[in-house]
Motif scaffolding. Structure first.
Motif, PDB file in Angstrom:
ATOM      1  N   ALA A 228       0.868  33.093 -70.320  1.00 20.31           N
ATOM      2  CA  ALA A 228       1.396  31.900 -69.647  1.00 20.31           C
ATOM      3  C   ALA A 228       0.520  30.705 -69.965  1.00 20.31           C
ATOM      4  N   GLU A 229       1.098  29.526 -69.856  1.00 18.03           N
ATOM      5  CA  GLU A 229       0.372  28.280 -70.104  1.00 18.03           C
ATOM      6  C   GLU A 229       0.593  27.316 -68.949  1.00 18.03           C
ATOM      7  N   LEU A 230      -0.473  26.621 -68.569  1.00 17.44           N
ATOM      8  CA  LEU A 230      -0.371  25.503 -67.640  1.00 17.44           C
ATOM      9  C   LEU A 230      -0.304  24.246 -68.498  1.00 17.44           C
ATOM     10  N   VAL A 231       0.818  23.553 -68.436  1.00 18.92           N
ATOM     11  CA  VAL A 231       1.140  22.513 -69.424  1.00 18.92           C
ATOM     12  C   VAL A 231       1.019  21.131 -68.806  1.00 18.92           C
ATOM     13  N   SER A 232       0.163  20.302 -69.393  1.00 18.69           N
ATOM     14  CA  SER A 232      -0.056  18.930 -68.926  1.00 18.69           C
ATOM     15  C   SER A 232       1.006  17.998 -69.499  1.00 18.69           C
ATOM     16  N   ILE A 233       1.826  17.422 -68.612  1.00 24.34           N
ATOM     17  CA  ILE A 233       2.837  16.434 -69.027  1.00 24.34           C
ATOM     18  C   ILE A 233       2.318  15.073 -68.592  1.00 24.34           C
ATOM     19  N   ARG A 234       1.393  14.546 -69.367  1.00 23.50           N
ATOM     20  CA  ARG A 234       0.718  13.295 -69.047  1.00 23.50           C
ATOM     21  C   ARG A 234       0.493  12.526 -70.338  1.00 23.50           C
ATOM     22  N   SER A 235       0.137  11.285 -70.213  1.00 23.77           N
ATOM     23  CA  SER A 235      -0.189  10.513 -71.406  1.00 23.77           C
ATOM     24  C   SER A 235      -1.453  11.083 -72.038  1.00 23.77           C
ATOM     25  N   TRP A 236      -1.650  10.816 -73.322  1.00 26.78           N
ATOM     26  CA  TRP A 236      -2.848  11.304 -73.999  1.00 26.78           C
ATOM     27  C   TRP A 236      -4.097  10.706 -73.347  1.00 26.78           C
TER      28      TRP A 236
ATOM     29  N   GLY B 188      -9.617  13.115 -66.202  1.00 25.67           N
ATOM     30  CA  GLY B 188      -9.769  14.348 -66.963  1.00 25.67           C
ATOM     31  C   GLY B 188      -8.524  15.203 -66.870  1.00 25.67           C
ATOM     32  N   ARG B 189      -8.711  16.498 -67.168  1.00 22.30           N
ATOM     33  CA  ARG B 189      -7.596  17.435 -67.133  1.00 22.30           C
ATOM     34  C   ARG B 189      -8.080  18.777 -66.595  1.00 22.30           C
ATOM     35  N   ILE B 190      -7.140  19.612 -66.246  1.00 20.45           N
ATOM     36  CA  ILE B 190      -7.461  20.940 -65.743  1.00 20.45           C
ATOM     37  C   ILE B 190      -7.997  21.799 -66.888  1.00 20.45           C
ATOM     38  N   LYS B 191      -9.160  22.385 -66.684  1.00 22.99           N
ATOM     39  CA  LYS B 191      -9.751  23.212 -67.735  1.00 22.99           C
ATOM     40  C   LYS B 191      -8.860  24.414 -68.019  1.00 22.99           C
ATOM     41  N   GLY B 192      -8.529  24.595 -69.285  1.00 18.98           N
ATOM     42  CA  GLY B 192      -7.699  25.719 -69.687  1.00 18.98           C
ATOM     43  C   GLY B 192      -6.237  25.380 -69.877  1.00 18.98           C
ATOM     44  N   ASP B 193      -5.873  24.137 -69.590  1.00 21.78           N
ATOM     45  CA  ASP B 193      -4.469  23.749 -69.770  1.00 21.78           C
ATOM     46  C   ASP B 193      -4.177  23.455 -71.237  1.00 21.78           C
ATOM     47  N   VAL B 194      -2.932  23.137 -71.545  1.00 19.76           N
ATOM     48  CA  VAL B 194      -2.557  22.661 -72.875  1.00 19.76           C
ATOM     49  C   VAL B 194      -1.740  21.392 -72.693  1.00 19.76           C
ATOM     50  N   TRP B 195      -1.792  20.531 -73.691  1.00 25.97           N
ATOM     51  CA  TRP B 195      -1.058  19.261 -73.599  1.00 25.97           C
ATOM     52  C   TRP B 195       0.383  19.461 -74.043  1.00 25.97           C
ATOM     53  N   GLY B 196       1.311  18.980 -73.215  1.00 26.53           N
ATOM     54  CA  GLY B 196       2.725  19.129 -73.531  1.00 26.53           C
ATOM     55  C   GLY B 196       3.432  17.823 -73.791  1.00 26.53           C
TER      56      GLY B 196
ATOM     57  N   PRO C 192       8.788  29.902 -75.656  1.00 27.54           N
ATOM     58  CA  PRO C 192       9.617  30.516 -74.615  1.00 27.54           C
ATOM     59  C   PRO C 192       9.269  31.957 -74.288  1.00 27.54           C
ATOM     60  N   ASP C 193       8.500  32.628 -75.143  1.00 26.65           N
ATOM     61  CA  ASP C 193       8.116  33.999 -74.850  1.00 26.65           C
ATOM     62  C   ASP C 193       6.982  34.077 -73.828  1.00 26.65           C
ATOM     63  N   LYS C 194       6.374  32.917 -73.519  1.00 27.43           N
ATOM     64  CA  LYS C 194       5.324  32.844 -72.508  1.00 27.43           C
ATOM     65  C   LYS C 194       5.869  32.167 -71.251  1.00 27.43           C
ATOM     66  N   GLY C 195       5.112  32.274 -70.170  1.00 27.12           N
ATOM     67  CA  GLY C 195       5.415  31.449 -69.021  1.00 27.12           C
ATOM     68  C   GLY C 195       4.944  30.034 -69.286  1.00 27.12           C
TER      69      GLY C 195
END
Length: 452
Positions: free
Chosen positions: A332-340, A357-365, A401-404
């Motif tokens: 699963a991924e925690l996805v950041s929907i924010r500006s760069w 900042g951002r949540i440690k371990g997230d990915v940018w979406g 899509p194969d991940k959360g």
């Protein structure tokens, strides 16, 4: 000898060499010496020839129909809805929305570049030649018109097509108009329906003009301070009942901007409303389509029972501890929907949020230029961006899509729009981390990262 005569002699020479007629790859291009240089005849390509070329990286196929047709709506009785597999979308209407220099940039972003052979099509070949000629006038040399159009392609079930998995949840103005007129538009099962304009606060814009019969939904009924998380399940149920919504009501949402409508959609899907739809492009799409507007305030009739236990889809909105579980889950991924800028900690994005900042371990979406912008997810007319392109930039960051995929932003609005895009694409394991950066950053014990 004049430049014009030299050019015409050059065309004749090229024709003699067989470059224009019977060119390699069996693409049928035709040309003729023009009486005037602007009257060059546009080349054509047959269905059989196009079928051989759709996987050629030197060929780009362009669908110029409305976005609604591209994603799957059968607007002209096509045998199948959707688009030619691999085609990019560039509705003819976009050409009139921007200046020529901006138009070139938009075309290039779609991969429609002068060095490629560009094949354009609409449904029946009635408008595609206009687009082909526009491209030729802009300096594109290898442009072909698929005159048979999507109607011919769709009629042959052996030819590949693609469409948005849940295209019916992203409606177009004509569909709503049919609904209002008492008709039964495609994909509508005849349930009770409600249309809502969604925004924050007083219905200022709504009272100036709205879709006939639409009600107003204040987002303050969906979320509350201090961190703008969703209200309690009991309050959600009360909101739904007061607005005449049961689990099997067809709910159509729109706004002056799509983001608040998406926030409402995520809450309603979480609650258990089975048929939630959004008007693609929002209120501007309705107005630009030329349909009537209405002023005043409509008041919905309340109902006594929602019909299901709330929440019926609890996975669609998660809270802090569940977000922490997502970070520990390799699937699963925690996805950041924010500006760069927000993502790397240049700005918090909001006047009322101090930490950056951002949540440690997230990915940018992806997101937009700032906290109030979803430009990466929108077309030039504020409709939803091509879902293939959204899927593509998510895939670059390992969001598949194969991940959360659980989306967050500052307080939930932008994350909801990304969530709804994933929902439209048919992704199953998705949700919104309700508290987002606002909630996470309040506790110094929660790890954050600054920088790229």
């Amino acid at each position: 000898m004049t430049k014009r005569k030299i050019l015409i002699l050059g065309i004749i020479l090229l024709m003699t060499l067989g470059i224009f007629v019977g060119c390699k790859g069996n693409i049928s291009q035709t040309s003729e010496v023009p009486d005037e240089l602007g009257d060059v005849k546009i080349g054509v390509i047959t269905t059989e020839e196009l079928a051989e070329k759709i996987n050629d990286t030197k060929v780009v196929v362009v669908d110029i129909r409305p976005e609604s047709a591209y994603i799957g709506w059968q607007l002209e009785n096509e045998a199948r809805g959707g688009h030619i597999k691999g085609a990019v979308d560039f509705p003819m209407a976009w050409a009139s929305l921007v200046k020529e220099e901006e138009l070139k940039g938009l075309l290039e972003k779609k991969g429609i570049t002068p060095e490629k052979t560009v094949v354009v099509y609409d449904t029946k070949g009635e408008e595609s030649e206009k687009m082909a000629r526009l491209l030729v006038d802009m300096g594109y040399e290898n442009v072909l018109n698929y005159q048979d159009g999507l109607a011919a392609w769709a009629a042959d079930k052996s030819l590949p097509m693609d469409k948005l998995a849940r295209f019916e949840k992203l409606v177009h103005p004509e569909w709503i108009d049919q609904l209002i007129q008492g008709k039964k538009p495609s994909t509508y099962e005849g349930n009770e329906y409600k249309i809502f304009e969604v925004a924050w606060g007083e219905p200022t814009d709504y009272t100036k003009g709205h879709i006939p019969g639409a009600y107003y939904l204040d987002t303050n009924l969906l979320e509350e301070e201090p961190i703008w998380n969703r209200v309690s399940d009991e309050a959600i149920e009360a909101m739904l009942l007061a607005n005449g919504i049961t689990h099997d009501t067809t709910v159509i949402l729109y706004g002056q901007d799509t983001t608040p409508a998406a926030r409402a959609a995520s809450v309603m899907l979480y609650a258990g409303v089975k048929d939630v739809r959004i008007l693609n492009g929002g209120y501007a799409a309705w107005v630009n389509a030329g349909f009537e507007e209405e002023t005043g305030i409509n008041v919905p009739e309340a109902v006594k029972s929602f019909g299901l236990e709330i929440p019926s889809n609890q996975k669609y909105i998660i809270d802090l501890e569940e977000a922490k579980d997502v970070l520990l889950d390799p699937k699963a991924e925690l996805v950041s929907i924010r500006s760069w800028g927000e993502h790397i900690g240049e700005t918090s994005g909001y006047s009322y949020i101090t930490p950056k900042g951002r949540i440690k371990g997230d990915v940018w979406g992806h997101g937009g230029s700032d906290a109030y912008n979803m430009g990466d997810f929108r077309n030039v007319n504020n409709t939803m961006r091509n879902y293939h392109e959204i899927n593509g930039f998510w895939r670059d960051y390992g969001i598949t899509p194969d991940k959360g995929a659980y989306f967050y932003c500052g307080t939930g609005w932008r994350a909801s729009e990304a969530f709804f895009a994933a929902y439209l694409m048919g992704w199953e394991n998705i949700g919104v981390y309700d508290g987002g950066w606002y909630e996470w950053s309040m506790d110094e014990a929660n790890p954050i990262v600054i920088g790229e």
